[in-house]
Motif scaffolding. Structure first.
Motif, mmCIF file in Angstrom:
data_model
loop_
_atom_site.group_PDB
_atom_site.id
_atom_site.type_symbol
_atom_site.label_atom_id
_atom_site.label_comp_id
_atom_site.label_asym_id
_atom_site.label_seq_id
_atom_site.Cartn_x
_atom_site.Cartn_y
_atom_site.Cartn_z
ATOM 1 N N SER A 57 0.879 -1.175 0.000
ATOM 2 C CA SER A 57 0.000 0.000 0.000
ATOM 3 C C SER A 57 0.919 1.228 0.000
ATOM 4 N N ALA A 58 0.326 2.396 -0.251
ATOM 5 C CA ALA A 58 1.132 3.628 -0.246
ATOM 6 C C ALA A 58 1.782 3.838 1.115
ATOM 7 N N LEU A 59 1.029 3.554 2.172
ATOM 8 C CA LEU A 59 1.560 3.752 3.521
ATOM 9 C C LEU A 59 2.727 2.791 3.798
ATOM 10 N N GLU A 60 2.570 1.548 3.365
ATOM 11 C CA GLU A 60 3.657 0.565 3.577
ATOM 12 C C GLU A 60 4.892 0.930 2.749
ATOM 13 N N LEU A 61 4.650 1.415 1.520
ATOM 14 C CA LEU A 61 5.794 1.837 0.701
ATOM 15 C C LEU A 61 6.491 3.031 1.355
ATOM 16 N N ALA A 62 5.692 3.956 1.911
ATOM 17 C CA ALA A 62 6.273 5.129 2.588
ATOM 18 C C ALA A 62 7.197 4.669 3.721
ATOM 19 N N ALA A 63 6.763 3.674 4.480
ATOM 20 C CA ALA A 63 7.587 3.172 5.591
ATOM 21 C C ALA A 63 8.866 2.536 5.051
ATOM 22 N N ARG A 64 8.735 1.833 3.928
ATOM 23 C CA ARG A 64 9.924 1.188 3.333
ATOM 24 C C ARG A 64 10.923 2.231 2.850
ATOM 25 N N VAL A 65 10.406 3.267 2.220
ATOM 26 C CA VAL A 65 11.279 4.354 1.747
ATOM 27 C C VAL A 65 11.977 4.987 2.946
ATOM 28 N N ALA A 66 11.198 5.290 3.985
ATOM 29 C CA ALA A 66 11.769 5.938 5.172
ATOM 30 C C ALA A 66 12.855 5.056 5.786
ATOM 31 N N ASP A 67 12.589 3.770 5.903
ATOM 32 C CA ASP A 67 13.572 2.853 6.496
ATOM 33 C C ASP A 67 14.828 2.716 5.640
ATOM 34 N N SER A 68 14.697 2.940 4.321
ATOM 35 C CA SER A 68 15.857 2.809 3.425
ATOM 36 C C SER A 68 16.823 3.987 3.596
ATOM 37 N N GLY A 69 16.373 5.034 4.273
ATOM 38 C CA GLY A 69 17.222 6.219 4.458
ATOM 39 C C GLY A 69 17.002 7.264 3.376
ATOM 40 N N ALA A 70 16.212 6.944 2.346
ATOM 41 C CA ALA A 70 15.927 7.921 1.288
ATOM 42 C C ALA A 70 15.037 9.033 1.853
ATOM 43 N N LEU A 71 15.054 10.188 1.169
ATOM 44 C CA LEU A 71 14.128 11.248 1.537
ATOM 45 C C LEU A 71 12.733 10.833 1.089
ATOM 46 N N LEU A 72 11.762 11.106 1.941
ATOM 47 C CA LEU A 72 10.370 10.770 1.613
ATOM 48 C C LEU A 72 9.521 12.034 1.640
ATOM 49 N N VAL A 73 8.687 12.189 0.605
ATOM 50 C CA VAL A 73 7.635 13.218 0.609
ATOM 51 C C VAL A 73 6.330 12.467 0.387
ATOM 52 N N TYR A 74 5.484 12.415 1.407
ATOM 53 C CA TYR A 74 4.261 11.594 1.374
ATOM 54 C C TYR A 74 3.054 12.497 1.590
ATOM 55 N N TRP A 75 2.145 12.515 0.613
ATOM 56 C CA TRP A 75 0.951 13.370 0.714
ATOM 57 C C TRP A 75 -0.230 12.550 1.212
ATOM 58 N N TYR A 76 -1.102 13.179 1.997
ATOM 59 C CA TYR A 76 -2.357 12.511 2.385
ATOM 60 C C TYR A 76 -3.461 13.547 2.487
ATOM 61 N N GLY A 77 -4.679 13.065 2.343
ATOM 62 C CA GLY A 77 -5.833 13.941 2.507
ATOM 63 C C GLY A 77 -7.013 13.137 3.018
ATOM 64 N N TYR A 78 -7.753 13.722 3.945
ATOM 65 C CA TYR A 78 -8.962 13.076 4.461
ATOM 66 C C TYR A 78 -10.094 14.079 4.352
ATOM 67 N N ASP A 79 -11.226 13.637 3.776
ATOM 68 C CA ASP A 79 -12.314 14.599 3.666
ATOM 69 C C ASP A 79 -13.385 14.380 4.717
ATOM 70 N N GLU A 80 -12.985 13.783 5.843
ATOM 71 C CA GLU A 80 -13.935 13.734 6.948
ATOM 72 C C GLU A 80 -13.298 14.415 8.160
ATOM 73 N N PRO A 81 -14.123 14.969 9.053
ATOM 74 C CA PRO A 81 -13.544 15.610 10.231
ATOM 75 C C PRO A 81 -12.924 14.564 11.171
ATOM 76 N N GLY A 82 -12.043 14.996 12.028
ATOM 77 C CA GLY A 82 -11.516 14.096 13.058
ATOM 78 C C GLY A 82 -10.319 13.274 12.628
ATOM 79 N N ALA A 83 -9.752 13.559 11.445
ATOM 80 C CA ALA A 83 -8.618 12.742 10.972
ATOM 81 C C ALA A 83 -7.280 13.405 11.271
ATOM 82 N N GLN A 84 -7.283 14.495 12.040
ATOM 83 C CA GLN A 84 -6.023 15.209 12.279
ATOM 84 C C GLN A 84 -5.003 14.280 12.956
ATOM 85 N N GLY A 85 -3.813 14.268 12.412
ATOM 86 C CA GLY A 85 -2.728 13.486 13.020
ATOM 87 C C GLY A 85 -2.758 12.004 12.686
#
Ligand SMILES: C[S@@+](CC[C@H](N)C(=O)[O-])C[C@H]1O[C@@H](n2cnc3c(N)ncnc32)[C@H](O)[C@@H]1O
Length: 283
Positions: free
Chosen positions: A168-196
């Motif tokens: 998944s995108a989230l799992e790939l993001a973790a793999r990139v982060a663990d590899s030491g590469a720079l990561l830029v990961y975008w997310y968006g939620y269109d419901e309230p209460g998703a902060q953080g």
């Protein structure tokens, strides 16, 4: 063109941070999972009026925005005749030029054709375009790309959907982060209460140092759904991994300036809108 929301407020935030990171820590290798087109013909409608068009109008009054390279590049493309909005891959190609190698993925053939045209126009020699699932192609690229500074931009529709390669995108993001590469990961939620939420989820999957810059548009109403995620009562943000403290600080300054620049913004229904900006550090 498979991206209707180009140049909206979420794009402004995503692209301002992306360009800041590229300027401060230019990678030799740039990969993007959901690249989109090179550029989009600017439309003067509510979504863009609240996004890049308002941004370009007010940015000169806010120091951090005024000096950002993103503002300068966006202004130069929007100011063409006809006006264009540069997508993330074209922004990266414009900032990094021929000094970097690129892997740009998209499932949409028309978007890749446009990217190829821009890479030729910019005289780039090491640009690979993949008509493939971005999570799968970038995971394979991580295994084979030569060592050296690498940056992966993940810009998914859904953080949890798995591609054919099993990530998944989230799992790939973790793999990139663990590899030491720079990561830029975008997310968006269109419901309230998703902060953080995205930061919490990624922090549970990696021990790499993270920075998260999140924007919430308040003063919104459900009747404005045609404006997309920029003005529904949700939230969007960027998570960076493995960046230097000074880069994170510069991105936080951009977020605070963006919030200040929208303090008196008026939504098309005449009601006041405002942006709440929060940044989080940690792993
Ligand atoms: C929001 S646009 C990308 C915007 C671009 N990253 C930017 O910031 O300017 C989303 C793109 O993802 C592409 N896409 C959708 N699913 C994909 C997948 N599984 N792999 C690669 N690209 C995908 C779409 O064709 C579309 O062009």
């Amino acid at each position: 063109m498979a991206n209707r929301h180009f140049g909206n407020l979420a794009d402004v935030w995503k692209h301002a941070v992306l360009v800041e990171v590229l300027e401060r820590e230019p990678p030799g290798w740039y990969a993007e999972t959901h690249a989109g087109s090179g550029a989009y013909a600017v439309r003067h409608d509510a979504e863009r009026e609240f996004g890049v068009l308002r941004f370009l109008e007010v940015a000169p009054r806010f120091a951090a925005l005024a000096r950002s390279r993103y503002r300068a590049i966006a202004a130069s493309y929007v100011g063409r005749d006809p006006g264009l909005y540069p997508g993330s891959a074209l922004l990266a190609m414009t900032v990094l030029g021929d000094a970097s190698s690129y892997l740009l993925c998209d499932l949409d053939r028309g978007s890749l054709t446009d990217l190829r045209r821009w890479s030729r126009e910019l005289g780039l020699h090491r640009c690979e375009m993949a008509e493939a699932d971005g999570m799968t192609a970038v995971a394979a690229w991580l295994d084979r790309a030569a060592r050296g500074p690498r940056l992966v931009h993940i810009d998914p529709f859904d953080p949890d959907v798995r591609g054919p390669g099993g990530y998944s995108a989230l799992e790939l993001a973790a793999r990139v982060a663990d590899s030491g590469a720079l990561l830029v990961y975008w997310y968006g939620y269109d419901e309230p209460g998703a902060q953080g939420r995205a930061h919490q989820q990624l922090a549970a999957l990696t021990r790499a140092p993270l920075w998260c810059g999140e924007v919430m548009v308040t003063g919104t109403s459900d009747s404005l759904r045609d404006l997309g995620r920029t003005t529904t009562p949700g939230t969007f943000g960027i998570i960076l991994a493995n960046v230097q403290a000074a880069t994170a600080a510069a991105c936080a300054a951009l977020g605070h300036a963006l919030s200040a620049a929208y303090a008196d913004a008026i939504l098309p229904d005449g009601r006041p809108a405002s942006l709440a900006f929060t940044s989080r550090l940690g792993c």
